[in-house]
Design a protein around this motif. Structure first.
Motif, PDB file in Angstrom:
ATOM      1  N   VAL A   1      39.398  12.634  75.600  1.00  0.00           N
ATOM      2  CA  VAL A   1      40.382  13.305  74.643  1.00  0.00           C
ATOM      3  C   VAL A   1      41.938  13.259  75.375  1.00  0.00           C
ATOM      4  O   VAL A   1      42.106  13.993  76.447  1.00  0.00           O
ATOM      5  CB  VAL A   1      40.108  14.730  74.319  1.00  0.00           C
TER       6      VAL A   1
ATOM      7  N   ARG B   1      41.350  10.538  70.590  1.00  0.00           N
ATOM      8  CA  ARG B   1      40.097  10.187  71.325  1.00  0.00           C
ATOM      9  C   ARG B   1      39.709   8.799  71.200  1.00  0.00           C
ATOM     10  O   ARG B   1      39.911   8.027  70.197  1.00  0.00           O
ATOM     11  CB  ARG B   1      39.206  11.032  70.315  1.00  0.00           C
TER      12      ARG B   1
ATOM     13  N   GLU C   1      29.790  14.864  82.441  1.00  0.00           N
ATOM     14  CA  GLU C   1      30.374  14.312  81.003  1.00  0.00           C
ATOM     15  C   GLU C   1      29.179  14.053  80.163  1.00  0.00           C
ATOM     16  O   GLU C   1      29.634  13.774  79.187  1.00  0.00           O
ATOM     17  CB  GLU C   1      31.203  13.213  81.470  1.00  0.00           C
TER      18      GLU C   1
ATOM     19  N   HIS D   1      26.920  17.007  75.649  1.00  0.00           N
ATOM     20  CA  HIS D   1      28.562  16.738  75.488  1.00  0.00           C
ATOM     21  C   HIS D   1      29.170  17.763  76.663  1.00  0.00           C
ATOM     22  O   HIS D   1      28.602  18.814  76.686  1.00  0.00           O
ATOM     23  CB  HIS D   1      28.965  17.029  74.086  1.00  0.00           C
ATOM     24  N   GLU D   2      30.094  17.211  77.141  1.00  0.00           N
ATOM     25  CA  GLU D   2      30.938  18.169  78.212  1.00  0.00           C
ATOM     26  C   GLU D   2      31.533  19.176  77.321  1.00  0.00           C
ATOM     27  O   GLU D   2      32.168  18.899  76.032  1.00  0.00           O
ATOM     28  CB  GLU D   2      32.026  17.310  78.937  1.00  0.00           C
ATOM     29  N   THR D   3      31.850  20.254  77.848  1.00  0.00           N
ATOM     30  CA  THR D   3      32.430  21.429  77.312  1.00  0.00           C
ATOM     31  C   THR D   3      33.753  21.780  78.111  1.00  0.00           C
ATOM     32  O   THR D   3      33.438  21.818  79.535  1.00  0.00           O
ATOM     33  CB  THR D   3      31.696  22.681  77.022  1.00  0.00           C
TER      34      THR D   3
ATOM     35  N   THR E   1      36.535  15.053  78.250  1.00  0.00           N
ATOM     36  CA  THR E   1      35.756  14.296  77.196  1.00  0.00           C
ATOM     37  C   THR E   1      35.037  15.496  76.146  1.00  0.00           C
ATOM     38  O   THR E   1      34.917  16.554  76.678  1.00  0.00           O
ATOM     39  CB  THR E   1      34.833  13.494  77.795  1.00  0.00           C
ATOM     40  N   ASP E   2      34.766  14.890  74.890  1.00  0.00           N
ATOM     41  CA  ASP E   2      34.127  15.807  74.033  1.00  0.00           C
ATOM     42  C   ASP E   2      32.733  15.367  73.431  1.00  0.00           C
ATOM     43  O   ASP E   2      32.021  16.018  72.891  1.00  0.00           O
ATOM     44  CB  ASP E   2      35.185  16.174  72.918  1.00  0.00           C
ATOM     45  N   ARG E   3      32.536  14.133  73.834  1.00  0.00           N
ATOM     46  CA  ARG E   3      31.152  13.682  73.444  1.00  0.00           C
ATOM     47  C   ARG E   3      30.678  12.613  74.231  1.00  0.00           C
ATOM     48  O   ARG E   3      31.454  12.100  75.071  1.00  0.00           O
ATOM     49  CB  ARG E   3      31.426  12.820  71.962  1.00  0.00           C
TER      50      ARG E   3
END
Length: 151
Positions: free
Chosen positions: A25, A31, A57, A105-107, A111-113
Motif C-alpha cells: 500500500v 495498492r 507480511e 494478512h499483515e496489520t 502491506t494489507d494482504r
C-alpha cells in the motif's frame, strides 16, 4: 540534492506453480502486488531480514534456499520545501521455501494482504516491477545474479 540508500531483502516463494505475494500500500493509497520482504535494519543480516519480513507480511516462516541476485534501482524525486532526492534501492532477492506458519494478512504495516497466485496469472496482476525481476532471477538463475535488462 539529498542522496538516499535503502537496502532490502525479498523472497521468491514458489510452490505448486504458485508464487506468494504481498499487496503493498503506497502512501497515496495505491495498492500493488510485490514480493514479500522489506528494509534491512541497521546491523541486521540480509538472511535474517528476509525471514523476518516474510513472516511479518504473510504469517509464514521461511528458509532461504538460494541467493538469486541483487537488483539495484534508482529514482529521482521532489521532496518537501523544494529539495530533491536521488534515491537508490538495493534489493537482495532470495529463493525461499515455506517451513511453517499459516497465511495471514499483515496489520499496521506496509502491506494489507498476502496470497498465493498461479504463475500463469502474474502477468495480469497490478504489480510492482520487482515481481517480474524476482521471477526472472528465479527462472534464469543468472551467474552474476542480475537480470539482463535491469540496471
Amino acid at each position: 540534492m539529498v542522496e538516499e540508500l535503502r537496502v532490502a531483502a525479498y523472497a521468491v516463494c514458489v510452490r505448486d506453480d504458485e508464487i506468494l505475494l504481498a499487496r503493498w500500500v503506497a502512501g497515496d493509497g495505491i495498492r500493488q502486488w510485490t514480493l514479500p520482504g522489506g528494509g534491512m535494519d541497521h546491523g541486521e543480516d540480509p538472511l535474517d531480514t528476509v525471514v523476518r519480513e516474510v513472516e511479518e507480511e504473510t504469517g509464514y516462516r521461511v528458509e532461504a534456499t538460494a541467493l538469486l541476485g541483487v537488483d539495484s534501482i534508482r529514482r529521482r524525486y521532489s521532496r518537501r520545501l523544494g529539495t530533491h532526492a536521488d534515491w537508490q534501492g538495493l534489493r537482495i532477492v532470495y529463493a525461499c521455501r515455506v517451513t511453517g506458519g499459516e497465511l495471514r494478512h499483515e496489520t499496521g504495516g506496509s502491506t494489507d494482504r498476502a496470497a498465493w497466485y498461479p504463475l500463469a496469472d502474474v502477468a495480469g496482476l497490478d504489480r510492482v516491477e520487482l515481481v517480474d525481476t524476482g521471477l526472472a532471477l528465479w527462472r534464469e538463475r543468472p551467474a552474476l545474479g542480475r537480470v539482463a535488462n535491469n540496471g
